[in-house]
Design an enzyme around this catalytic site. Structure first.
Site, PDB file in Angstrom:
ATOM      1  N   LYS A  41       0.341   0.654   8.033  1.00 54.98           N
ATOM      2  CA  LYS A  41       0.985  -0.652   7.988  1.00 54.98           C
ATOM      3  C   LYS A  41      -0.020  -1.711   8.422  1.00 54.98           C
ATOM      4  O   LYS A  41      -0.867  -1.455   9.290  1.00 54.98           O
ATOM      5  CB  LYS A  41       2.189  -0.626   8.944  1.00 54.98           C
ATOM      6  CG  LYS A  41       2.870  -1.954   9.187  1.00 54.98           C
ATOM      7  CD  LYS A  41       3.646  -2.454   7.989  1.00 54.98           C
ATOM      8  CE  LYS A  41       4.274  -3.823   8.263  1.00 54.98           C
ATOM      9  NZ  LYS A  41       4.716  -4.480   7.011  1.00 54.98           N
ATOM     10  N   CYS A 120      -0.389 -11.438   2.780  1.00 58.06           N
ATOM     11  CA  CYS A 120       0.982 -11.248   3.280  1.00 58.06           C
ATOM     12  C   CYS A 120       1.788 -12.514   3.032  1.00 58.06           C
ATOM     13  O   CYS A 120       1.407 -13.594   3.479  1.00 58.06           O
ATOM     14  CB  CYS A 120       0.973 -10.924   4.776  1.00 58.06           C
ATOM     15  SG  CYS A 120       2.646 -10.958   5.474  1.00 58.06           S
TER      16      CYS A 120
HETATM   17  C1  DHB Z   1       4.429  -7.799   5.249  1.00 59.02           C
HETATM   18  C2  DHB Z   1       4.592  -7.930   3.884  1.00 59.02           C
HETATM   19  C3  DHB Z   1       3.478  -7.928   3.073  1.00 59.02           C
HETATM   20  O1  DHB Z   1       3.550  -8.033   1.726  1.00 59.02           O
HETATM   21  C4  DHB Z   1       2.221  -7.784   3.617  1.00 59.02           C
HETATM   22  O2  DHB Z   1       1.163  -7.794   2.830  1.00 59.02           O
HETATM   23  C5  DHB Z   1       2.077  -7.648   4.988  1.00 59.02           C
HETATM   24  C6  DHB Z   1       3.184  -7.648   5.797  1.00 59.02           C
HETATM   25  C7  DHB Z   1       5.603  -7.813   6.131  1.00 59.02           C
HETATM   26  O3  DHB Z   1       6.544  -8.578   5.889  1.00 59.02           O
HETATM   27  O4  DHB Z   1       5.576  -7.085   7.133  1.00 59.02           O
END
Ligand code: DHB
Length: 283
Positions: A41, A120
């Site tokens: 993540k 993001c």
């Molecule tokens: C999140 C969503 C994304 O598309 C990303 O690249 C990084 C984080 C999120 O909402 O956590």
């Protein structure tokens, strides 16, 4: 074997950053699965709880998420970087340039790969750097000035839609061709909105979120195909977006992707998706 920078992958299919890759248990599941890498993540300097309320929804066509960068903080992903059976790649999404530099310098040498996420869409008040060419160039210059990076290094890009955007972004990335080993195309389509009956599908972030799933396959394929022509051929492209079948994987690979990542289908089906897709590309 597939080679991306210094990483050796046993096959071309692994997980996208986002679903099921935040906790140690989830990373262990990926280690046991047929995913050819473990991609974490996106992490920030400090741990984050993320956005409040329901933040993920999907149907057969689409997914929407606004997780808000919930993660355990970059040091957790550094401290758990050893002992895996396959390449370990940390997605980095610092909230500003300074944070990104600190995290990259801290991970450097500990992890196999770094995927710097400049795309993001879900943090209010933080732009998608990948949509701001001057800022993206400035970020990359500063990051590569700081230190030479031994870990395999790549960028997660936003989806682009205008041919001139592909040309301009490629010019910037090509300037750093000795530092950038790969780009991943595409992140979710930012600030989408879906209704579930007469209600917004998610509560977080006022209902706005990144759109993924089957419906974004043509956007991912288009982005991979454009970049394969425009980027220096030493830069690998990892396709991401809308994969649900082995044929989708083959299509990405035939358009020039070296590997692919699976997000929404992994969220929906769990780690069995990797075995299914490998079976479908082999037969
Ligand atoms: C999140 C969503 C994304 O598309 C990303 O690249 C990084 C984080 C999120 O909402 O956590």
């Amino acid at each position: 074997m597939i080679t991306i920078g210094n990483l050796q992958l046993a096959g071309p299919i692994f997980n996208a950053s986002g679903p099921r890759c935040t906790t140690l248990e989830e990373l262990q599941d990926l280690n046991r699965s047929m995913s050819s890498a473990i991609l974490t993540k996106s992490c920030t300097l400090e741990p984050r709880i993320g956005n409040l309320g329901k933040r993920y929804w999907q149907n057969d066509l689409w997914s929407i998420n606004s997780t808000g960068l919930a993660n355990l903080g970059w040091e957790f992903y550094r401290d758990n970087s050893q002992g895996w059976d396959k390449p370990y790649i940390v997605s980095v999404a610092g909230l500003n340039l300074e944070d990104n530099i600190k995290i990259i310098n801290g991970l450097q040498g500990h992890v196999g790969g770094i995927e710097l996420n400049l795309s993001c869409p879900n943090i209010r008040g933080k732009r998608q750097v990948a949509y701001s060419y001057d800022m993206m160039e400035f970020y990359l210059r500063k990051i590569f000035d700081e230190d030479s990076i031994d870990s395999t290094f790549g960028l997660k890009l936003s989806p682009y839609f205008d041919h001139c955007q592909f040309v301009e972004i490629s010019e910037i990335i090509n300037e750093f061709k000795t530092e950038i080993d790969f780009v991943t195309c595409v992140n979710s389509l930012g600030n989408g909105y879906l209704m579930d009956g007469d209600q917004p599908a998610i509560e977080a972030n006022g209902g706005f979120g990144g759109i993924g799933g089957k419906a974004i396959l043509p956007i991912g394929l288009g982005n991979v195909s454009k970049f394969r022509v425009l980027l220096h051929n030493s830069i690998a492209i990892i396709g991401c977006g809308g994969i649900t079948t082995g044929q989708d994987v083959k299509d990405y690979l035939s358009l020039g992707a070296t590997a692919v990542q699976v997000g929404t289908a992994f969220m929906e089906r769990g780690t069995s998706v990797f075995e299914q897709l490998y079976r479908e590309i082999l037969y």
